[in-house]
Design a protein around this motif. Sequence first.
Motif, short mmCIF file in Angstrom:
data_model
loop_
_atom_site.label_atom_id
_atom_site.label_comp_id
_atom_site.label_asym_id
_atom_site.label_seq_id
_atom_site.Cartn_x
_atom_site.Cartn_y
_atom_site.Cartn_z
N ALA A 165 -0.25 6.67 9.88
CA ALA A 165 -0.80 5.74 8.90
C ALA A 165 0.33 5.08 8.09
O ALA A 165 0.29 3.87 7.82
CB ALA A 165 -1.77 6.46 7.97
N MET A 166 1.32 5.86 7.72
CA MET A 166 2.45 5.31 6.97
C MET A 166 3.26 4.34 7.83
O MET A 166 3.71 3.29 7.35
CB MET A 166 3.33 6.46 6.46
CG MET A 166 2.64 7.32 5.41
SD MET A 166 3.56 8.81 4.95
CE MET A 166 4.88 8.10 3.97
N ALA A 167 3.43 4.67 9.10
CA ALA A 167 4.18 3.78 10.00
C ALA A 167 3.48 2.44 10.15
O ALA A 167 4.14 1.38 10.20
CB ALA A 167 4.37 4.45 11.36
N ALA B 276 11.89 3.88 6.70
CA ALA B 276 11.20 2.81 7.41
C ALA B 276 10.41 1.90 6.50
O ALA B 276 10.03 0.80 6.91
CB ALA B 276 10.27 3.41 8.46
N GLY B 277 10.14 2.32 5.27
CA GLY B 277 9.31 1.49 4.40
C GLY B 277 9.26 2.00 2.98
O GLY B 277 10.06 2.85 2.56
N ALA B 278 8.28 1.49 2.24
CA ALA B 278 8.18 1.77 0.80
C ALA B 278 7.25 2.95 0.55
O ALA B 278 6.11 2.79 0.10
CB ALA B 278 7.68 0.53 0.08
N ARG C 282 -0.99 1.78 0.34
CA ARG C 282 -2.42 1.90 0.00
C ARG C 282 -3.30 1.99 1.24
O ARG C 282 -4.25 2.79 1.29
CB ARG C 282 -2.85 0.74 -0.88
CG ARG C 282 -4.33 0.76 -1.27
CD ARG C 282 -4.68 2.02 -2.05
NE ARG C 282 -6.12 2.12 -2.26
CZ ARG C 282 -6.74 1.62 -3.33
NH1 ARG C 282 -6.04 0.99 -4.27
NH2 ARG C 282 -8.03 1.76 -3.46
N SER C 283 -3.06 1.18 2.26
CA SER C 283 -3.93 1.23 3.44
C SER C 283 -3.79 2.56 4.16
O SER C 283 -4.76 3.07 4.74
CB SER C 283 -3.63 0.06 4.38
OG SER C 283 -2.34 0.16 4.94
N ALA C 284 -2.59 3.17 4.13
CA ALA C 284 -2.42 4.50 4.72
C ALA C 284 -3.21 5.53 3.93
O ALA C 284 -3.85 6.42 4.50
CB ALA C 284 -0.94 4.87 4.74
#
Length: 317
Positions: free
Chosen positions: A120-122, A203-205, A212-214
């Motif tokens: 989900a985070m990816a 890889a991200g924030a 939020r979507s994760a």
Amino acid sequence: MSIKTAFVYPGQGSQFVGMGADLMRDRPQLTEVFEHVEDVTGWPVTEPMVHGPEDRLRETRTAQLVLFTFGAAMTRVLAAEGVVPQLVAGHSLGEFTALVAGGWLDLDEAAATVVQRADAMARCCRERAGAMAAVMGTDPEEVFRILARHPGRRDDGRPCTAVIANYNSPRQTVISGDAVIVEEIGEAIRAESVAVAQPLSVAGAFHSPLMRSAQDTLMATIAGLPLRRGHTPMVSSVTGELVTDLGHYRDALAHQITTPVQWTRTARRILDHRPRRIIEVGPGTTLRSLIRKADRGQEIHPCGNTNELHTVIGTRD
């Protein structure tokens, strides 16, 4: 209350190619856990951990599953040597390892959740370019002031955001958000010489609203987790407090990836129990360094390779 031993588990970023290779030669518990998690998740652990390549081990799903599994396996190795904790805690991802170590969640349940969490985070990272940077040498209040001075906008004119993602120590804070504003803030910090800003290889924030979507994806999974009161007390890095109410904790865990890591509070709560020693179960010494900033005299041992394991075993009494 004084305790003998606390275990702490590091989060994503501590992994490196080759970790665990020396231990696997004479610690069968390690291999058994690795193979079991591979069977449960259908995702390789040993191959990327031992052989890489490095780019693969940096991928969110691989990095998180490898670190989680390594910490769980090392906990079993230590238990076989009679080294068990009276308190556990984990930094971000490491909280899932702490849940298993403390008996709050089974290995299979936690492993499956870690894979879902990482996936989900990816997806969030692919949807919107995010970044993180460690700000060292100033306090969180100053970081708040810097963030307020630099509201950002993306090339399309829409606002972008940066927030505090990790309260790691009184003089180390991590910021997270849209890549463009994190870079801008880092440049401003360096130009103003108020602190040191070091971009992180992620890889991200993570731990920001960009996840939020994760979080939405994971809500049902967290709601269905069979959490139970563990045999070993745990300090949550989401709240920085001992877990006492499972309902309240489940809600906190559901919001973990969008809220900041409260490691400064977590370290203080651990130290409040006056442990004779703290063991960082996993690769590296990141948490050891952070806890030492709160108490330079605290005995803290890393435990991520054969030599470190022998040292821990030798200091158990």
